[in-house]
Write a protein that holds these residues in place. Sequence first.
Motif, short mmCIF file in Angstrom:
data_model
loop_
_atom_site.label_atom_id
_atom_site.label_comp_id
_atom_site.label_asym_id
_atom_site.label_seq_id
_atom_site.Cartn_x
_atom_site.Cartn_y
_atom_site.Cartn_z
N VAL A 246 0.80 -1.32 0.21
CA VAL A 246 -0.19 -0.04 0.03
C VAL A 246 1.01 1.40 0.00
O VAL A 246 1.88 1.37 0.97
N VAL A 247 0.67 2.14 -1.02
CA VAL A 247 1.64 3.30 -1.14
C VAL A 247 0.68 4.55 -1.05
O VAL A 247 -0.42 4.36 -1.82
N VAL A 259 4.12 3.60 8.22
CA VAL A 259 4.95 3.13 7.41
C VAL A 259 6.15 2.58 8.48
O VAL A 259 6.57 1.53 8.30
N ALA A 260 6.25 3.23 9.69
CA ALA A 260 7.21 2.81 10.90
C ALA A 260 7.04 1.33 11.28
O ALA A 260 7.65 0.53 11.74
N ASP A 261 5.35 1.27 11.27
CA ASP A 261 4.73 0.21 12.08
C ASP A 261 4.63 -0.96 10.96
O ASP A 261 4.24 -2.12 11.16
N GLY A 262 5.05 -0.84 9.55
CA GLY A 262 5.05 -1.74 8.71
C GLY A 262 3.63 -2.27 8.14
O GLY A 262 3.57 -3.11 7.31
N LYS A 303 10.05 1.98 5.22
CA LYS A 303 10.43 1.75 6.72
C LYS A 303 11.84 2.11 6.85
O LYS A 303 12.31 2.10 8.06
N ASP A 304 12.55 2.12 5.68
CA ASP A 304 13.98 2.48 6.04
C ASP A 304 14.47 3.67 6.62
O ASP A 304 15.54 3.94 7.23
N ASN A 305 13.50 4.59 6.32
CA ASN A 305 14.00 5.98 6.70
C ASN A 305 12.91 6.65 7.57
O ASN A 305 12.89 7.87 8.02
N ALA A 306 11.70 5.94 8.04
CA ALA A 306 10.49 6.60 8.49
C ALA A 306 10.74 7.38 9.80
O ALA A 306 10.10 8.07 10.24
N SER A 307 11.83 6.41 10.62
CA SER A 307 12.13 6.78 12.01
C SER A 307 12.62 8.30 11.89
O SER A 307 12.30 9.01 12.83
#
Length: 314
Positions: A246-247, A259-262, A303-307
Amino acid sequence: MKLKTAIRSAATIVAAAAVAAYALNASADDKIVIGFSQSTLNHPWRVAQTEGNKKYAAEHYPDVKLIVTDGQNNASKQTSDVEALMAQGIKVLMISPLTSQALTPVVKEAMNHGIKVVTLDRRVNTPVTSHVGPEDLPIGRQAGELIAKKLNGKGQIVELGGTAGASVAIDRDKGFREAISKYPGIKVIAFQNCDFLREPAMKFMEDQIQRFKPGEINAVYAHNDEMALGAIQALEAAGRLKDVVVVGIDGQNNAIQSVADGKLTATFIYPFVAPEGIQTAYKVAKGESVPKDIKLQSTMITKDNASQYIGKGF
């Protein structure tokens, strides 16, 4: 038809007379009057855009009177709003048009009356003083390439469109279709304009979940985060989110967290043109030269840069 034309002509004459009268009676002590015609305030991105520009004007431009109107997601209402702003003697019109074609005539009217026009994020089909906003075609292409990569070049996609006729929706679709056209194994199996709203998107997604069996929907491309989050709600309730990409687009805080939660695969920071909108309008009002097209940068969040972006959205 003749009656509508006559009414429109009368409104044009009244607006022109009001503009002329205001210019004749204006004094050096009068504030610069800037009108901001917002297409709708039923969406958090639109609220952030409006409030951001209002706050900046209040804090930095004591010589400005900013008048804001809400088009309420209705092109006729927004057209009337612009005509009313013209009658109040605005020097510059800031506008985020609901749809390109419907708002083109009144924007052209404003330009013809000597009112400078700055369009924000969405465009019209007539020349304006300046346009400020991100570029939607590249975002659509990036979204398409990301989904194609996640699906290994093969799969079925549900696309949730924005507002029909809005330049951003047109470009987000066009860029996306250009990208996936390079992958014969990828197909859009369902599309609907959901007006950038969560509830219609969730309802449409629920219908597609009933229509297609598990494994037959591999990805969802939503023209904004609200619709993407609606799709996630529907997929989660049906126990089918795990295997679906989903985007979304916009970069609102709850989407970045998703996004961070996957849950959400990706979103894009889509600058809400504040304070760049009022900054540009003020420069124009003061007679300064500004570029015809001011492009704001967007950023893809996965997810690679969401944090790095949690809490930095809206």
